[in-house]
Enzyme design. Structure first.
Site, PDB file in Angstrom:
ATOM      1  N   CYS A 129       5.243   0.538  -0.129  1.00  0.00           N
ATOM      2  CA  CYS A 129       5.699  -0.642   0.616  1.00  0.00           C
ATOM      3  C   CYS A 129       4.651  -1.045   1.650  1.00  0.00           C
ATOM      4  O   CYS A 129       4.270  -0.242   2.507  1.00  0.00           O
ATOM      5  CB  CYS A 129       7.022  -0.350   1.313  1.00  0.00           C
ATOM      6  SG  CYS A 129       7.564  -1.671   2.418  1.00  0.00           S
ATOM      7  N   CYS A 163       5.847  -0.685   5.580  1.00  0.00           N
ATOM      8  CA  CYS A 163       6.114   0.595   6.234  1.00  0.00           C
ATOM      9  C   CYS A 163       4.935   0.969   7.131  1.00  0.00           C
ATOM     10  O   CYS A 163       3.824   0.464   6.962  1.00  0.00           O
ATOM     11  CB  CYS A 163       6.332   1.684   5.182  1.00  0.00           C
ATOM     12  SG  CYS A 163       7.943   1.579   4.345  1.00  0.00           S
ATOM     13  N   HIS A 188      11.880  -3.978   2.361  1.00  0.00           N
ATOM     14  CA  HIS A 188      11.813  -3.503   3.740  1.00  0.00           C
ATOM     15  C   HIS A 188      12.446  -4.547   4.666  1.00  0.00           C
ATOM     16  O   HIS A 188      12.184  -5.749   4.536  1.00  0.00           O
ATOM     17  CB  HIS A 188      10.355  -3.277   4.133  1.00  0.00           C
ATOM     18  CG  HIS A 188      10.194  -2.497   5.390  1.00  0.00           C
ATOM     19  ND1 HIS A 188       9.778  -1.190   5.402  1.00  0.00           N
ATOM     20  CD2 HIS A 188      10.416  -2.832   6.689  1.00  0.00           C
ATOM     21  CE1 HIS A 188       9.733  -0.758   6.645  1.00  0.00           C
ATOM     22  NE2 HIS A 188      10.122  -1.737   7.451  1.00  0.00           N
ATOM     23  N   HIS A 199      13.056  -7.236   7.057  1.00  0.00           N
ATOM     24  CA  HIS A 199      12.137  -8.132   7.767  1.00  0.00           C
ATOM     25  C   HIS A 199      12.654  -9.558   7.720  1.00  0.00           C
ATOM     26  O   HIS A 199      13.483  -9.920   6.885  1.00  0.00           O
ATOM     27  CB  HIS A 199      10.731  -8.083   7.156  1.00  0.00           C
ATOM     28  CG  HIS A 199      10.626  -8.725   5.804  1.00  0.00           C
ATOM     29  ND1 HIS A 199      11.108  -8.139   4.651  1.00  0.00           N
ATOM     30  CD2 HIS A 199      10.097  -9.920   5.414  1.00  0.00           C
ATOM     31  CE1 HIS A 199      10.879  -8.924   3.603  1.00  0.00           C
ATOM     32  NE2 HIS A 199      10.279 -10.018   4.048  1.00  0.00           N
TER      33      HIS A 199
END
Length: 334
Positions: free
Chosen positions: A32, A35, A147, A149
């Site tokens: 990812c 991260c 992720h 966001h």
């Protein structure tokens, strides 16, 4: 490259951004790019081994502060402009498997402060006319990175939907002397059937005019136009309302609920927008636990939404999942 092209049929700008075809698409969790960068691991967008909330410019932006020249020449019928603006990514948490709904209210409050900072800084840029804070969540929306966001677009013009709200609220103010959004809040509080949640500073509803089955708006009780105008108490209540609604969404079907979340605020030019009113809108695509609401011919081709549910019924469903929000010290905020 990207450029702004004028649509003379609708009187609005659109962006062509061909480089976005190459953006990262659903990578494995251990690759990812959002991260923290691990020691000995591949470099991510955040070079630090840990972070709290991070903001950086999008690697695949639709708008750039120093854009290239357009690929085609402008003419009288088809004006073309460089796609000048800013596109930022806001990372809510270093935890890849989290979501905004799962974050503690204290983290959401910090995010509110970040949004305030970015609105102020981006709004001060001379080429920016509107700062748009939003989140796309879930593969059903088209998200390509899981992720947690959100994003911020700083536009060099006032986008069409905001322009329409500004026109409608200005006309209503001229005709009645009242704020359109304040009157919506008053009517929803009076009727109560479409209420979802409320606290000291904000009122959440599935509006009378909802286009999506679980479309949810929340409005400030006090009349103001932008996130930078909130008091400290309103900032805390804003975080509490976000936590409340996001948690209720996840409980509806027992899943991490997909949605589009958008903050509607005044433009950042020098004009007066006292007729406008700060609010947040959610557009979840779910109509049942296993069915999506698609924008088909009527919605896309004619602009008329067909909602195959009643806001009064959906509001009761969502309201049944609202629970008190507690800060770490134990005080109840909603």
């Amino acid at each position: 490259m990207s450029e702004l092209r004028w649509n003379p049929l609708l009187g609005e700008w659109l962006v062509t951004a061909t480089h976005r075809q190459d953006r990262t698409f659903l990578p494995p969790d251990d690759f990812c790019p959002l991260c923290p960068t691990k020691e000995g691991g591949f470099p991510t967008e955040v070079p630090e081994p840990e972070y709290d909330i991070a903001v950086f410019e999008n690697r695949f932006p639709s708008l750039k502060s120093n854009p290239e020249a357009p690929a085609v020449e402008s003419n009288e019928l088809y004006p073309v402009r460089p796609a000048q603006g800013v596109c930022e990514v806001v990372l809510y948490s270093p935890n890849h498997n989290s979501s905004l709904a799962q974050e503690p209210i204290e983290q959401i409050y910090k995010l509110v402060l970040v949004w305030i900072d970015r609105f102020r800084e981006l709004g001060a840029l001379p080429f920016v006319k509107y700062v748009f804070i939003f989140e796309n969540k879930g593969e059903a929306i088209g998200v390509t990175l899981h992720h947690p966001h959100g994003q911020i677009y700083a536009y060099p013009f006032i986008p069409p939907r905001i322009a329409r709200e500004l026109e409608q609220s200005a006309a209503y103010k001229q005709a009645t002397g009242n704020c359109l959004f304040c009157d919506v809040v008053s009517e929803e509080l009076r009727d109560s059937r479409r209420m979802v949640a409320e606290n000291r500073s904000f009122v959440a509803i599935i509006p009378f005019f909802a286009r999506w089955p679980y479309e949810t708006h929340f409005y400030s009780r006090r009349h103001f136009q932008a996130i930078v105008e909130m008091s400290v108490d309103e900032q805390r209540d804003f975080a509490a309302m976000l936590k409340t609604l996001l948690a209720a969404f996840d409980k509806l079907f027992g899943i991490s609920f997909p949605y589009m979340m958008v903050l509607h605020q005044r433009p950042v030019d020098d004009d007066s927008y006292d007729h406008y009113h700060f609010h947040v809108e959610f557009y979840p695509p779910m109509r049942t636990a296993n069915k999506l609401k698609f924008l088909a011919g009527s919605e896309t081709g004619a602009g008329m939404y067909i909602n195959d549910s009643l806001p009064e019924v959906k509001a009761a469903e969502l309201r049944s999942h609202v629970e008190p929000v507690r800060w770490s010290l134990g005080s109840v905020d909603i």
